[in-house]
Write an enzyme that holds these catalytic residues in place. Structure first.
Site, PDB file in Angstrom:
ATOM      1  N   LEU A 259       0.985  -0.979  -0.090  1.00 20.21           N
ATOM      2  CA  LEU A 259      -0.001  -0.264  -0.305  1.00 20.21           C
ATOM      3  C   LEU A 259       1.140   1.353   0.216  1.00 20.21           C
ATOM      4  O   LEU A 259       0.432   2.111   0.619  1.00 20.21           O
ATOM      5  CB  LEU A 259      -1.155  -0.067   1.181  1.00 20.21           C
ATOM      6  CG  LEU A 259      -2.268  -0.815   1.058  1.00 20.21           C
ATOM      7  CD1 LEU A 259      -2.768  -0.344   2.061  1.00 20.21           C
ATOM      8  CD2 LEU A 259      -3.073  -0.367  -0.185  1.00 20.21           C
ATOM      9  N   CYS A 269       9.480  -7.501 -13.605  1.00 20.27           N
ATOM     10  CA  CYS A 269       7.966  -8.425 -12.955  1.00 20.27           C
ATOM     11  C   CYS A 269       6.790  -8.000 -13.318  1.00 20.27           C
ATOM     12  O   CYS A 269       5.973  -8.353 -13.727  1.00 20.27           O
ATOM     13  CB  CYS A 269       8.307  -9.122 -11.914  1.00 20.27           C
ATOM     14  SG  CYS A 269       9.804 -10.011 -11.852  1.00 20.27           S
ATOM     15  N   LYS A 272       5.876  -5.747 -16.731  1.00 14.21           N
ATOM     16  CA  LYS A 272       5.802  -7.318 -17.955  1.00 14.21           C
ATOM     17  C   LYS A 272       4.973  -8.405 -17.784  1.00 14.21           C
ATOM     18  O   LYS A 272       3.548  -8.039 -19.065  1.00 14.21           O
ATOM     19  CB  LYS A 272       7.607  -7.829 -17.733  1.00 14.21           C
ATOM     20  CG  LYS A 272       7.055  -9.410 -18.685  1.00 14.21           C
ATOM     21  CD  LYS A 272       8.126  -9.955 -18.808  1.00 14.21           C
ATOM     22  CE  LYS A 272       8.321 -11.240 -17.453  1.00 14.21           C
ATOM     23  NZ  LYS A 272       8.158 -12.257 -17.879  1.00 14.21           N
TER      24      LYS A 272
HETATM   25  C1  UGA Z   1       7.941  -9.405  -7.443  1.00  7.97           C
HETATM   26  C2  UGA Z   1       6.569  -9.803  -6.679  1.00  7.97           C
HETATM   27  O1  UGA Z   1       6.806  -9.118  -5.684  1.00  7.97           O
HETATM   28  C3  UGA Z   1       6.874 -11.339  -6.456  1.00  7.97           C
HETATM   29  O2  UGA Z   1       6.667 -11.941  -5.424  1.00  7.97           O
HETATM   30  C4  UGA Z   1       7.454 -12.382  -7.863  1.00  7.97           C
HETATM   31  O3  UGA Z   1       7.969 -13.078  -7.408  1.00  7.97           O
HETATM   32  C5  UGA Z   1       8.475 -11.164  -9.106  1.00  7.97           C
HETATM   33  O4  UGA Z   1       7.317 -10.154  -8.429  1.00  7.97           O
HETATM   34  C6  UGA Z   1       8.383 -11.839  -9.751  1.00  7.97           C
HETATM   35  O5  UGA Z   1       7.544 -12.211 -10.679  1.00  7.97           O
HETATM   36  O6  UGA Z   1       8.678 -11.990 -10.743  1.00  7.97           O
HETATM   37  P1  UGA Z   1       9.940  -7.478  -7.282  1.00  7.97           P
HETATM   38  O7  UGA Z   1       9.710  -7.514  -8.794  1.00  7.97           O
HETATM   39  O8  UGA Z   1      11.362  -8.058  -7.658  1.00  7.97           O
HETATM   40  O9  UGA Z   1       8.974  -8.412  -6.714  1.00  7.97           O
HETATM   41  O10 UGA Z   1       9.670  -6.244  -6.810  1.00  7.97           O
HETATM   42  P2  UGA Z   1       8.331  -5.994  -5.387  1.00  7.97           P
HETATM   43  O11 UGA Z   1       9.424  -6.036  -4.426  1.00  7.97           O
HETATM   44  O12 UGA Z   1       7.787  -6.402  -5.513  1.00  7.97           O
HETATM   45  O13 UGA Z   1       7.995  -4.230  -6.299  1.00  7.97           O
HETATM   46  C7  UGA Z   1       7.230  -3.495  -7.423  1.00  7.97           C
HETATM   47  C8  UGA Z   1       7.738  -2.600  -7.948  1.00  7.97           C
HETATM   48  O14 UGA Z   1       6.687  -1.766  -6.328  1.00  7.97           O
HETATM   49  C9  UGA Z   1       8.924  -2.030  -7.036  1.00  7.97           C
HETATM   50  O15 UGA Z   1       9.546  -1.183  -7.868  1.00  7.97           O
HETATM   51  C10 UGA Z   1       8.520  -1.351  -5.686  1.00  7.97           C
HETATM   52  O16 UGA Z   1       9.288  -0.016  -5.838  1.00  7.97           O
HETATM   53  C11 UGA Z   1       6.612  -0.840  -5.843  1.00  7.97           C
HETATM   54  N1  UGA Z   1       6.454  -1.091  -4.944  1.00  7.97           N
HETATM   55  C12 UGA Z   1       6.264  -2.249  -4.027  1.00  7.97           C
HETATM   56  C13 UGA Z   1       5.730   0.610  -4.390  1.00  7.97           C
HETATM   57  O17 UGA Z   1       5.414   1.393  -5.072  1.00  7.97           O
HETATM   58  N2  UGA Z   1       4.532   0.489  -3.284  1.00  7.97           N
HETATM   59  C14 UGA Z   1       4.814  -0.834  -2.648  1.00  7.97           C
HETATM   60  O18 UGA Z   1       3.941  -0.700  -1.047  1.00  7.97           O
HETATM   61  C15 UGA Z   1       5.598  -2.285  -2.325  1.00  7.97           C
END
Ligand code: UGA
Length: 430
Positions: A259, A269, A272
């Site tokens: 959130l 990920c 895409k």
């Molecule tokens: C994401 C998923 O969290 C994994 O469960 C999944 O396996 C992976 O993709 C994948 O499909 O391989 P990841 O891409 O490493 O993992 O990154 P996240 O930690 O999920 O963050 C993604 C993006 O969301 C980042 O840019 C982060 O800054 C953003 N984010 C995250 C927010 O803007 N707000 C949040 O509260 C959380």
């Protein structure tokens, strides 16, 4: 059990090392000789916390790497952990997966006895049944459901915590078509499930498993976009969005994770996968309106940062520091980082951009070879007219006197991380 993993990227290497850790004999097959040599020398070919230790511990014993597909003949199951990049229209490009499946199929022609081939990569529903399985059958001459089976086991690993996510999963999803394949997959995952204290194991069909992965990522990305939409409304009313979202997250039906409002989601990920499932839905005749809106909100957030900057200073000719280039903290990965559309928009507006990131500068240089890069946040801020914060690195929360060196201290904070202080014009994006 004996397992073969095709692909030594971030997923392949992580699962190979982790399967070895839980007691399996693992061979990792990759065409890249340097990666293979690195694994066999006990060095992880990618940086993930905890991975080096596991590769070092098991290399030469329960973990080995090779370029030779024949290695799969001596294993019970093969996991395909190959990249599925995006095409321009959002569809996934299956060419690497198809080549991998052909190689596995050709090799399985010499297999004595039953084998299971499991898709680990993220592929749109029906890919394993309608693309991978026919290739395996054609190349091997074996019969699906008799000589071999297919399975699907999606991964939920985050970059930066892939090892701990694998060894301590919230859930394990096992997709299969036959009882035999289901039993074998259970055997593969039993030691992990036991070690992890018994997380839920979802036994399901192959296309359901494929969809669970997309639904998971689409849900998380949409949750962030919804938080951003709500936070943008808060901003219009001068309401503290953090207080609102913190309170909303306390509802156990909603939960506080993902959130975090701000400049939006990037990485290899979410962008895409959301694009791919929207494109797949459209192919199937369905318009995924909610997901399209989630993408639109995400695309708008960097533009909003620039709009807020414009309320305080004209970006044309201004020296603008972009703090944070990685798509999230703890990684040097800049794929689909929100810094990319933001820097593009700044350059279009005539700004003189200086970027800073503790680890991702070299990767961003490939996208923007002509902007300036600073060696520290302090250097980036010195003489800058404005600072835009894109990645929530802890060190940005500790910035203080460094702002005094700015010519005109306008700070637009895309991650609500910088401490407000006298002497700067501070605006949070949300
Ligand atoms: C994401 C998923 O969290 C994994 O469960 C999944 O396996 C992976 O993709 C994948 O499909 O391989 P990841 O891409 O490493 O993992 O990154 P996240 O930690 O999920 O963050 C993604 C993006 O969301 C980042 O840019 C982060 O800054 C953003 N984010 C995250 C927010 O803007 N707000 C949040 O509260 C959380």
């Amino acid at each position: 059990m004996k397992l073969s993993i095709i692909g030594s990227g971030y997923v392949g290497t992580t699962i190979a090392a982790c399967f070895a850790e839980v007691g399996h004999d693992v061979v990792n097959v990759d065409i890249d000789e340097d990666i293979v040599a690195s694994v066999n020398d006990g060095d992880a070919p990618i940086h993930e916390p905890g991975l080096d230790e596991l590769v070092e511990k098991h290399a030469g014993d329960r973990l080995r790497a090779t370029t030779d597909y024949d290695a799969i003949l001596d294993t019970d199951a093969t996991f395909l952990a190959l990249p599925t990049p995006s095409e321009d229209d959002g569809h996934i490009d299956l060419s690497i997966m198809e080549a991998g499946a052909r190689s596995v199929g050709r090799t399985l022609a010499d297999k004595d006895g039953y084998h299971l081939v499991v898709t680990k990569s993220t592929v749109v529903p029906t890919t394993t049944e309608e693309v991978i399985a026919p290739l395996l059958e054609d190349e091997s001459g074996l019969e699906l459901g008799t000589d071999f089976d297919i399975g699907m086991n999606p991964e939920f690993l985050r970059e930066g915590s892939a090892v701990s996510d694998f060894l301590g999963p919230d859930k394990v999803v096992l997709g299969s078509q036959t009882d035999r394949a289901a039993a074998l997959l259970r055997d593969v995952f039993d030691p992990l499930v036991e070690r992890a204290g018994g997380p839920p194991v979802v036994e399901t069909g192959v296309r359901e498993a494929e969809m669970i992965k997309y639904a998971n990522n689409a849900f998380l990305a949409s949750k962030i976009s919804l938080a951003n939409d709500l936070a943008n409304i808060c901003k219009e009313y001068g309401i503290d969005s953090e207080e609102v979202l913190d309170a909303v997250g306390l509802d156990s039906r909603i939960g506080s994770a993902f959130l975090g409002a701000g400049v939006g989601w990037g990485g290899s990920c979410f962008p895409k996968d959301v694009a791919a499932i929207v494109a797949a839905a459209r192919d199937a005749g369905y318009e995924a309106t909610m997901l399209e809106a989630a993408v639109e909100v995400n695309d708008r957030q960097p533009v909003r940062m620039l709009d807020i900057l414009r309320e305080h200073t004209d970006p044309s000719g201004a020296r603008v520091a972009v703090l944070g280039l990685a798509f999230k903290p703890g990684t040097d990965d800049v794929r689909n980082s929100r810094a990319i559309p933001l820097i593009d928009a700044l350059l279009d507006a005539g700004a003189d951009v200086v970027g800073y990131d503790p680890v991702a500068t070299e990767n961003m240089r490939e996208h923007f070879p002509d902007i300036d890069y600073a060696d520290s946040a302090a250097d980036a801020l010195a003489g800058a007219d404005a600072a835009l914060v894109v990645t929530d690195w802890d060190e940005f929360a500790a910035l203080d006197d460094e702002f005094d060196a700015m010519t005109d201290a306008v700070v637009v904070d895309g991650r609500s991380i910088v401490s407000r202080r006298d002497g700067i014009v501070y605006e949070s994006l949300v």
